[in-house]
Motif scaffolding. Structure first.
Motif, short mmCIF file in Angstrom:
data_model
loop_
_atom_site.label_atom_id
_atom_site.label_comp_id
_atom_site.label_asym_id
_atom_site.label_seq_id
_atom_site.Cartn_x
_atom_site.Cartn_y
_atom_site.Cartn_z
N ALA A 18 0.84 -1.20 0.00
CA ALA A 18 0.00 0.00 0.00
C ALA A 18 0.88 1.25 0.00
N GLY A 19 0.58 2.14 -0.90
CA GLY A 19 1.33 3.39 -0.95
C GLY A 19 0.97 4.32 0.20
N ASP A 20 -0.27 4.29 0.61
CA ASP A 20 -0.70 5.11 1.74
C ASP A 20 -1.71 4.30 2.57
N VAL A 21 -2.10 4.88 3.66
CA VAL A 21 -2.97 4.20 4.63
C VAL A 21 -4.33 3.86 4.02
N THR A 22 -4.79 4.67 3.09
CA THR A 22 -6.13 4.44 2.54
C THR A 22 -6.20 3.19 1.67
N GLN A 23 -5.08 2.64 1.25
CA GLN A 23 -5.07 1.46 0.40
C GLN A 23 -4.88 0.16 1.16
N GLN A 24 -4.66 0.22 2.48
CA GLN A 24 -4.38 -0.99 3.24
C GLN A 24 -5.55 -1.97 3.24
N ALA A 25 -6.76 -1.47 3.36
CA ALA A 25 -7.92 -2.37 3.35
C ALA A 25 -8.03 -3.10 2.01
N TYR A 26 -7.71 -2.42 0.93
CA TYR A 26 -7.74 -3.03 -0.40
C TYR A 26 -6.77 -4.21 -0.46
N TYR A 27 -5.58 -4.04 0.06
CA TYR A 27 -4.58 -5.11 0.00
C TYR A 27 -4.88 -6.24 0.96
N VAL A 28 -5.54 -5.95 2.07
CA VAL A 28 -5.96 -7.04 2.95
C VAL A 28 -7.07 -7.84 2.27
N ASN A 29 -7.94 -7.17 1.52
CA ASN A 29 -8.94 -7.89 0.73
C ASN A 29 -8.26 -8.76 -0.32
N LEU A 30 -7.21 -8.25 -0.95
CA LEU A 30 -6.46 -9.06 -1.93
C LEU A 30 -5.82 -10.28 -1.26
#
Length: 170
Positions: A18-30
């Motif tokens: 994740a480039g920033d904190v807002t993308q962490q949920a996306y990568y946990v979903n991945l």
């Protein structure tokens, strides 16, 4: 406290990609999606390994029997893929996808041990199985259901089968 390995893996994946904190949920979903996809891969391999053993009893391997083996694996894996409960655990950030992955991996490892049980170094599969069960307990308790399978597989492969032996193995 219930899923430390899942939380650790989510944090590692989130912080690495994740480039920033807002993308962490996306990568946990991945992470859940990849865990689910590898679950289906190991399920396919497990079904084809069982089908190979069943068809080997019929005699010579023919192209039609090979197609039947791969067809059985594809139908079984795809049926599980598109089942309601599995599909919804695959698309959410929850422990069930990773738990299914560890269960499928552990069961596949039992089948691999069965295949190599008479060879030197086959006990490494048993160590791997124990390690995967230990890791899986850091995700969810579902993997405990594989332990009777491991015990019975070991018993059936290494000892003559008796009623009391089966009870003791269980």
């Amino acid at each position: 406290p219930g899923a430390p390995l899942f939380q650790l893996m989510g944090a590692v994946v989130g912080n690495l990609f994740a480039g920033d904190v807002t993308q962490q949920a996306y990568y946990v979903n991945l992470l859940s999606a990849f865990s689910s996809s590898f679950t289906i891969l190991f399920l396919f391999w497990s079904i084809t390994a069982i089908a190979k053993r069943l068809i080997a009893r019929l005699g010579e391997q023919t192209p039609a029997r090979t197609i039947a083996i791969f067809g059985a694996g594809a139908v079984g894996a795809l049926a599980y893929t598109f089942s309601d409960s599995f599909w919804f655990s695959a698309v959410e950030s929850e422990v069930y996808a990773m738990s299914s992955f560890f269960t499928a991996l552990t069961f596949w490892a039992v089948l691999r041990w069965w295949k190599d049980a008479d060879n030197a170094g086959a006990d490494r599969w048993l160590v791997f199985i124990a390690f995967m069960i230990g890791l899986a307990l850091g995700t969810h308790m579902l993997n405990l259901l594989v332990i009777p399978t491991v015990c019975l597989a070991y018993y059936f492969r290494k000892y003559p089968v008796t009623r009391n032996g089966i009870i003791l193995a269980l």
